[in-house]
Design a protein around this motif. Structure first.
Motif, PDB file in Angstrom:
ATOM      1  N   GLN A  29       0.828  -1.193   0.000  1.00 49.20           N
ATOM      2  CA  GLN A  29       0.000   0.000   0.000  1.00 49.20           C
ATOM      3  C   GLN A  29       0.867   1.249   0.000  1.00 49.20           C
ATOM      4  O   GLN A  29       2.028   1.222   0.385  1.00 49.20           O
ATOM      5  N   ASN A  30       0.277   2.347  -0.477  1.00 51.57           N
ATOM      6  CA  ASN A  30       0.924   3.648  -0.324  1.00 51.57           C
ATOM      7  C   ASN A  30      -0.022   4.544   0.478  1.00 51.57           C
ATOM      8  O   ASN A  30      -0.886   4.045   1.196  1.00 51.57           O
ATOM      9  N   GLU A  31       0.084   5.839   0.366  1.00 48.32           N
ATOM     10  CA  GLU A  31      -0.708   6.731   1.214  1.00 48.32           C
ATOM     11  C   GLU A  31      -2.206   6.624   0.963  1.00 48.32           C
ATOM     12  O   GLU A  31      -3.006   6.747   1.888  1.00 48.32           O
TER      13      GLU A  31
ATOM     14  N   PHE B 143       4.793  -0.406  -5.532  1.00 50.48           N
ATOM     15  CA  PHE B 143       4.569   0.894  -6.162  1.00 50.48           C
ATOM     16  C   PHE B 143       5.903   1.502  -6.577  1.00 50.48           C
ATOM     17  O   PHE B 143       6.938   1.264  -5.942  1.00 50.48           O
TER      18      PHE B 143
ATOM     19  N   GLU C 143       8.593   4.606  -7.077  1.00 51.36           N
ATOM     20  CA  GLU C 143       9.085   5.575  -6.104  1.00 51.36           C
ATOM     21  C   GLU C 143       8.224   6.837  -6.065  1.00 51.36           C
ATOM     22  O   GLU C 143       8.038   7.443  -5.006  1.00 51.36           O
ATOM     23  N   ASP C 144       7.679   7.240  -7.219  1.00 44.90           N
ATOM     24  CA  ASP C 144       6.843   8.438  -7.275  1.00 44.90           C
ATOM     25  C   ASP C 144       5.362   8.132  -7.041  1.00 44.90           C
ATOM     26  O   ASP C 144       4.512   9.028  -7.124  1.00 44.90           O
ATOM     27  N   ASN C 145       5.041   6.845  -6.763  1.00 39.84           N
ATOM     28  CA  ASN C 145       3.657   6.407  -6.493  1.00 39.84           C
ATOM     29  C   ASN C 145       2.710   6.618  -7.670  1.00 39.84           C
ATOM     30  O   ASN C 145       1.495   6.665  -7.492  1.00 39.84           O
ATOM     31  N   LYS C 146       3.246   6.703  -8.889  1.00 34.12           N
ATOM     32  CA  LYS C 146       2.392   6.889 -10.063  1.00 34.12           C
ATOM     33  C   LYS C 146       2.020   5.567 -10.736  1.00 34.12           C
ATOM     34  O   LYS C 146       1.057   5.509 -11.501  1.00 34.12           O
TER      35      LYS C 146
ATOM     36  N   LEU D 139       1.890   1.031 -10.355  1.00 31.99           N
ATOM     37  CA  LEU D 139       1.971  -0.204  -9.593  1.00 31.99           C
ATOM     38  C   LEU D 139       2.661  -1.235 -10.483  1.00 31.99           C
ATOM     39  O   LEU D 139       2.216  -1.482 -11.598  1.00 31.99           O
TER      40      LEU D 139
ATOM     41  N   VAL E 220      -1.658   4.126 -11.517  1.00 34.26           N
ATOM     42  CA  VAL E 220      -2.444   3.986 -10.288  1.00 34.26           C
ATOM     43  C   VAL E 220      -3.744   4.784 -10.323  1.00 34.26           C
ATOM     44  O   VAL E 220      -4.639   4.552  -9.496  1.00 34.26           O
TER      45      VAL E 220
END
Length: 213
Positions: free
Chosen positions: A1-3, A37, A39-42, A44, A84
């Motif tokens: 998971q991320n934020e 994810f 590194e930039d959370n853009k 998966l 994502v």
């Protein structure tokens, strides 16, 4: 998971959902053995499961940059990335590794992928090669950016390559030197550095050396 998102697999399907409302962003038939994810959370990234690629076995990876002494399982050769926000594939084509995926690391805004017989650097936004040459050595443990290029760590050795992956040093150097801590090339180890000294750990022993002694 991320934020704000959760990714998981159920059977041979990859799911991506919003944490806030449970909305399903992605539901894709893909037999994934690992999800992470970017590194930039853009994006998966999904790594194909070894049952799909018939890649098996396991190797150990221990390294000072955070990889633990826990054995790393070798899984599939293919990686794909999903946006994502839209759930659509983020890359035009998957990354295909020569051998089974072992581990990954983000370094210098790039994705460093370690497989059973080597490693290579990729642009994780596009999936394209960041290096022209693959670093072909068994038991690669990690990479570190330098002003000259990248230091690649493997076994008890390190090698300097340029920004395209071409080797700069004629011969590798030992990682552990200037202390009376002996490890052979096949022996796994990790280190913990403190102001007054360093702790060295292998699966069989632990030693502490004070700085300057």
């Amino acid at each position: 998971q991320n934020e704000d998102k959760i990714a998981f697999t159920a059977g041979k399907t990859v799911f991506l959902i919003n944490k806030s409302d449970g909305k399903v962003i992605l539901s894709e038939k893909y037999d994934a053995g690992k999800l992470f994810f970017t590194e930039d959370n853009k994006s998966l990234i999904a790594v194909e499961n070894k049952s799909s690629s018939l890649v098996g076995g396991a190797i150990k990876a221990g390294f000072t940059m955070g990889l633990s002494l826990i054995g790393k399982k070798v899984i599939g050769k293919e990686l794909i990335a999903f946006d994502v926000n839209s759930g659509k594939e983020a890359w035009k084509k998957p990354i295909k590794l020569d051998e089974g995926f072992v581990d990954y690391q983000f370094e210098d805004g790039k994705l460093f992928l370690i497989h059973e017989d080597g490693a290579k650097l990729f642009d994780y936004h596009t999936g394209e090669d960041a290096w022209k040459k693959e670093f072909k050595r068994k038991k690669v443990k990690g990479v570190e950016k330098t002003s000259e290029g990248y230091i690649v760590y493997y076994k008890n050795k390190k090698h300097l390559v340029d920004n395209t992956g071409k080797k700069i040093w004629k011969k590798p150097q030992k990682v552990i030197k200037n202390v009376d801590f002996e490890v052979d090339d096949e022996e796994e180890f990790t280190t913990f550095s403190y102001d007054k000294g360093t702790i060295f750990v292998t699966p069989y022993r632990i030693e502490y050396f004070q700085n300057g002694e």
